[in-house]
Design an enzyme around this catalytic site. Structure first.
Site, PDB file in Angstrom:
ATOM      1  N   HIS A  14      35.084  45.091  35.841  1.00 41.16           N
ATOM      2  CA  HIS A  14      36.363  45.550  36.375  1.00 41.16           C
ATOM      3  C   HIS A  14      37.268  45.935  35.211  1.00 41.16           C
ATOM      4  CE1 HIS A  14      38.821  41.511  36.333  1.00 41.16           C
ATOM      5  NE2 HIS A  14      37.915  41.503  35.387  1.00 41.16           N
ATOM      6  N   CYS A  25      41.791  42.848  28.651  1.00 38.20           N
ATOM      7  CA  CYS A  25      41.358  43.021  30.038  1.00 38.20           C
ATOM      8  C   CYS A  25      41.751  44.373  30.625  1.00 38.20           C
ATOM      9  CB  CYS A  25      41.888  41.882  30.901  1.00 38.20           C
ATOM     10  SG  CYS A  25      41.175  40.289  30.445  1.00 38.20           S
ATOM     11  N   HIS A  29      35.382  45.684  31.261  1.00 37.28           N
ATOM     12  CA  HIS A  29      34.688  44.463  30.858  1.00 37.28           C
ATOM     13  C   HIS A  29      34.053  43.831  32.091  1.00 37.28           C
ATOM     14  CE1 HIS A  29      38.587  42.991  32.257  1.00 37.28           C
ATOM     15  NE2 HIS A  29      38.029  41.797  32.396  1.00 37.28           N
ATOM     16  N   HIS A  31      32.115  40.097  33.979  1.00 31.97           N
ATOM     17  CA  HIS A  31      32.055  38.640  34.081  1.00 31.97           C
ATOM     18  C   HIS A  31      30.812  38.238  34.858  1.00 31.97           C
ATOM     19  CE1 HIS A  31      36.223  38.185  32.776  1.00 31.97           C
ATOM     20  NE2 HIS A  31      36.560  39.126  33.640  1.00 31.97           N
ATOM     21  N   HIS A  69      26.429  43.470  40.122  1.00 34.84           N
ATOM     22  CA  HIS A  69      26.189  44.598  39.218  1.00 34.84           C
ATOM     23  C   HIS A  69      26.877  45.875  39.699  1.00 34.84           C
ATOM     24  CE1 HIS A  69      23.342  41.772  37.546  1.00 34.84           C
ATOM     25  NE2 HIS A  69      23.406  42.489  36.439  1.00 34.84           N
ATOM     26  N   GLU A 108      35.888  33.443  36.604  1.00 32.26           N
ATOM     27  CA  GLU A 108      35.408  34.520  35.734  1.00 32.26           C
ATOM     28  C   GLU A 108      34.790  33.954  34.456  1.00 32.26           C
ATOM     29  OE1 GLU A 108      38.503  38.099  36.848  1.00 32.26           O
ATOM     30  OE2 GLU A 108      38.942  36.861  35.097  1.00 32.26           O
TER      31      GLU A 108
END
Length: 118
Positions: A14, A25, A29, A31, A69, A108
């Site tokens: 995201h 952020c 990136h 998680h 994914h 996250e």
């Protein structure tokens, strides 16, 4: 009150574009998300469960097919896909299927959690 919790995992990316450009952020990136759904009931059903954990497999399928994914901004259709927003979205999804849904937590990182509980 009886409470049960089941944990699920998925990986996704995201971007939090509302943040300043120099915030890490604000860049693309990803998680390894952990989702915990909590169900509560004042009384147990005739099986002795709040709900059979196997019934929650539909949530695993939803997470795998919808989020795993994937790019969460595309999936949810906006740029504010925070752990808090994701917890709320998943709470609403679960509550529509499981009346006993009392909270959803999203992590996250191993040290951070967001929770939605009405």
């Amino acid at each position: 009150m009886f409470r049960i919790t089941k944990r699920f995992e998925f990986s996704a990316s995201h971007v939090l574009s509302a943040l300043p450009a120099d915030h890490p952020c604000a860049r693309l990136h990803g998680h390894n998300y952990v989702v915990e759904v909590e169900l509560s009931a004042a009384e147990l059903g005739e099986t002795g469960f709040v709900r059979d954990y196997r019934e929650l497999s539909v949530l695993k399928h939803y997470l795998d097919e919808t989020f795993d994914h994937r790019h969460l901004n595309d999936v949810l259709g906006h740029d504010r896909v925070t752990a808090e927003v994701l917890a709320h979205h998943l709470f609403e999804w679960c509550a529509a299927r499981f009346a006993e849904t009392s909270a959803v937590r999203v992590s996250e990182t191993p040290k951070t959690w967001a929770e939605y509980r009405p």
